[in-house]
Design an enzyme around this catalytic site. Structure first.
Site, PDB file in Angstrom:
ATOM      1  N   ASN A 109       0.818  -1.217   0.000  1.00  0.00           N
ATOM      2  CA  ASN A 109       0.000   0.000   0.000  1.00  0.00           C
ATOM      3  C   ASN A 109       0.853   1.269   0.000  1.00  0.00           C
ATOM      4  OD1 ASN A 109      -1.947  -1.895   0.166  1.00  0.00           O
ATOM      5  ND2 ASN A 109      -2.671  -1.353   2.214  1.00  0.00           N
ATOM      6  N   THR A 154     -16.470  36.011 -32.856  1.00  0.00           N
ATOM      7  CA  THR A 154     -17.233  35.645 -31.652  1.00  0.00           C
ATOM      8  C   THR A 154     -18.494  34.998 -32.211  1.00  0.00           C
ATOM      9  OG1 THR A 154     -18.428  37.740 -31.535  1.00  0.00           O
ATOM     10  CG2 THR A 154     -16.368  37.625 -30.305  1.00  0.00           C
ATOM     11  N   HIS A 155     -18.975  33.971 -31.555  1.00  0.00           N
ATOM     12  CA  HIS A 155     -20.112  33.181 -32.055  1.00  0.00           C
ATOM     13  C   HIS A 155     -19.828  32.616 -33.449  1.00  0.00           C
ATOM     14  CE1 HIS A 155     -22.419  35.245 -28.847  1.00  0.00           C
ATOM     15  NE2 HIS A 155     -21.668  36.273 -29.218  1.00  0.00           N
ATOM     16  N   LYS A 282      -9.172  14.434 -51.350  1.00  0.00           N
ATOM     17  CA  LYS A 282      -9.183  14.808 -49.937  1.00  0.00           C
ATOM     18  C   LYS A 282      -7.807  14.901 -49.291  1.00  0.00           C
ATOM     19  CE  LYS A 282     -12.266  15.441 -47.568  1.00  0.00           C
ATOM     20  NZ  LYS A 282     -13.262  14.553 -46.931  1.00  0.00           N
TER      21      LYS A 282
HETATM   22  N1  ARG Z   1      -1.322  -3.705  -7.303  1.00  0.00           N
HETATM   23  C1  ARG Z   1      -1.811  -3.030  -6.144  1.00  0.00           C
HETATM   24  C2  ARG Z   1      -2.302  -1.631  -6.526  1.00  0.00           C
HETATM   25  O1  ARG Z   1      -1.914  -1.173  -7.527  1.00  0.00           O
HETATM   26  C3  ARG Z   1      -0.743  -2.889  -5.133  1.00  0.00           C
HETATM   27  C4  ARG Z   1      -1.254  -2.747  -3.757  1.00  0.00           C
HETATM   28  C5  ARG Z   1      -1.902  -4.013  -3.347  1.00  0.00           C
HETATM   29  N2  ARG Z   1      -2.201  -4.002  -1.976  1.00  0.00           N
HETATM   30  C6  ARG Z   1      -2.961  -4.947  -1.411  1.00  0.00           C
HETATM   31  N3  ARG Z   1      -3.173  -4.828  -0.165  1.00  0.00           N
HETATM   32  N4  ARG Z   1      -3.471  -5.921  -2.121  1.00  0.00           N
HETATM   33  O2  ARG Z   1      -3.071  -1.023  -5.808  1.00  0.00           O
END
Ligand code: ARG
Length: 465
Positions: A109, A154-155, A282
């Protein structure tokens, strides 16, 4: 068994692996994943969490993995989900237990939050350079045609004569603001998320300051939950790219109209147009049309990302994996446009005669006449009405505004003087507008000098095109 498979007693179903994978597109983050991991293990060793020799070995191996990927020798497998798992598995395969230390104090994450930031820092930097080339192409074209007069609209109706250069410089201003928005977005990317773990930080004595220095981040995220859940920097980027696309789309629309037989204000070079498979005559402005069309996907990507984020409870949810394709697609689209557009502009032929002819419609100078009356003491609203009546008089009597005698004009506008008869030349009309920001040649010249000075280092190279 997957790297996270400890608590599972069976393998992932094949369809599930297909469904959850992101390796097919997030492999493009490999270099940044490696940069991030090297900084991470260097810090782990400095903090005494892993042996220094292990950190060095991991760094060396990461460099080899990078080379392997770059040579196209890395086998990407759906079962390994994403780029983070691929690189970690490769490390473990080659270094055994030592490789298994890389993910200490880290979650995918905060890892993916870091990778995407590093990647975008680089991408935005490139975009900013290309945007300047685009501006330089417009400035050069404006400079080469600095005296060319065209009707301003304009327009999409004839409004007042303007310098063609003034029209082009309007886009230079828009792209300048686009660059400003991208730079602003860059500022918020310079916050290090690593060290946030999955959600709550770490029990290990991580030294985030070291990673911050190594990866050149001026700041660290202050809240681990925010750091893993946040994608607003990406929403911001896609929003800036949407506005950029909208600007390109408007320029494209102008060019498409100018290329039409009815206007014939410009002709695109053969190298930047395409033909029709059926109609031999074209020559189509497909680059401009496609750039206009691609705005759809860029706007769509922004909508996709906002929608992905809007319902997510804190913190990380797998939905966030869906951020990547919209981000990549908008960046690819912007890059493609920026790679082709400047040269199309530079090789465009400007039809000075057609523009001049269209601009010499005396009706375009009706405002000049109203403003002359203001100078003679007539309140503007009355002046506007009187000139309107004169236009109607000319129309009813099939006469051109610029062919009236003073007596005839005075029948409708008793305040008119000699000067009123001489207002109907576009050059004079334009020259009377040297107000700051106006279309007068002196003023446009001043603006041109500003841009030429600002983009001089690019303009030097553009001469060769
Ligand atoms: N491939 C995941 C993404 O892009 C990576 C993070 C995945 N995290 C998880 N807890 N499964 O978000």
């Amino acid at each position: 068994m997957a790297l996270w498979g400890g608590r599972f007693s069976s393998d992932t179903n094949r369809n599930v692996a297909e469904f959850t994978e992101s390796i097919s597109y997030d492999k493009r983050l490999y270099a940044w994943d490696i940069v991030g991991s090297k900084a991470h293990v260097t810090m782990l060793a400095a903090a005494g969490i892993i042996p220094s020799a292990t950190s060095k070995k991991i760094c060396k191996e990461l460099d080899l993995i990078r080379k392997k990927i770059e040579k196209g020798e890395m086998a990407f497998k759906t079962e390994l989900e994403d780029i983070h798992m691929h690189i970690e598995s490769e490390l473990i395969k080659n270094l055994g237990d030592e490789g298994a230390r890389v993910h200490t104090g880290r979650s995918r994450n905060d890892q993916v939050a870091l990778d995407i930031r590093l990647y975008l820092r680089d991408e935005i930097g490139n975009l900013l350079e290309k945007l300047e080339v685009f501006q330089a192409a417009l400035v050069k074209t404006a400079d080469m045609n600095r005296r060319v007069i065209m009707p301003g609209f304009t327009h999409l109706q004839h409004a007042q004569p303007v310098l063609f250069a003034h029209h082009l410089l309007a886009y230079v201003e828009m792209f300048e603001r686009d660059a400003g928005r991208l730079s602003d977005c860059l500022k918020r990317l310079y916050v290090l998320p690593l060290g946030s773990g999955a959600i709550a930080g770490s029990t290990l004595p991580l030294k985030r300051e070291i990673v911050k220095e190594l990866l050149d981040f001026p700041e660290m995220s202050r809240n681990s939950m925010d750091a893993v859940a946040d994608r607003d920097f990406a929403c911001e980027l896609l929003s800036a790219l949407s506005i950029f696309s909208m600007h390109v789309s408007r320029l494209s629309e102008d060019i498409i109209i100018w290329c039409s037989q009815e206007f014939a204000f410009v002709e695109l070079s053969d190298a930047f147009t395409t033909g029709s498979s059926l109609m031999p005559q074209k020559k189509n402005p497909d680059i401009a049309e496609l750039s206009r069309g691609k705005t759809g996907r860029v706007f769509g990507n922004l909508m996709a990302l906002l929608t992905i984020c809007k319902g997510l409870p804190l913190t990380y949810n797998r939905d966030l994996q869906e951020d990547k394709e919209p981000i990549f697609d908008s960046l690819d689209t912007a890059n493609k446009i920026l790679d082709v557009y400047p040269e199309m502009i530079l090789t465009m032929k400007v039809n000075v005669q057609a523009m001049r002819k269209a601009a010499s419609d005396p009706a375009l100078m009706a405002t000049d006449l109203a403003e002359r009356l203001v100078k003679l003491g007539v309140p503007f609203r009355h002046a506007h009405h009187k000139v309107g009546s004169l236009v109607k008089y000319c129309r009813d009597n099939s006469k051109a505004l610029n062919k009236l005698s003073l007596d005839e004009m005075r029948k409708v506008i008793p305040e008119a003087d000699e000067e009123c008869l001489s207002l109907f030349t576009p050059a004079k009309s334009v020259a009377a507008r040297n107000i700051f920001g106006g279309t007068g040649p002196k003023e446009v010249g001043r603006q041109l000098r500003f841009w030429k000075n600002r983009l001089s280092y690019i303009l030097k190279d553009l001469k060769s095109v």
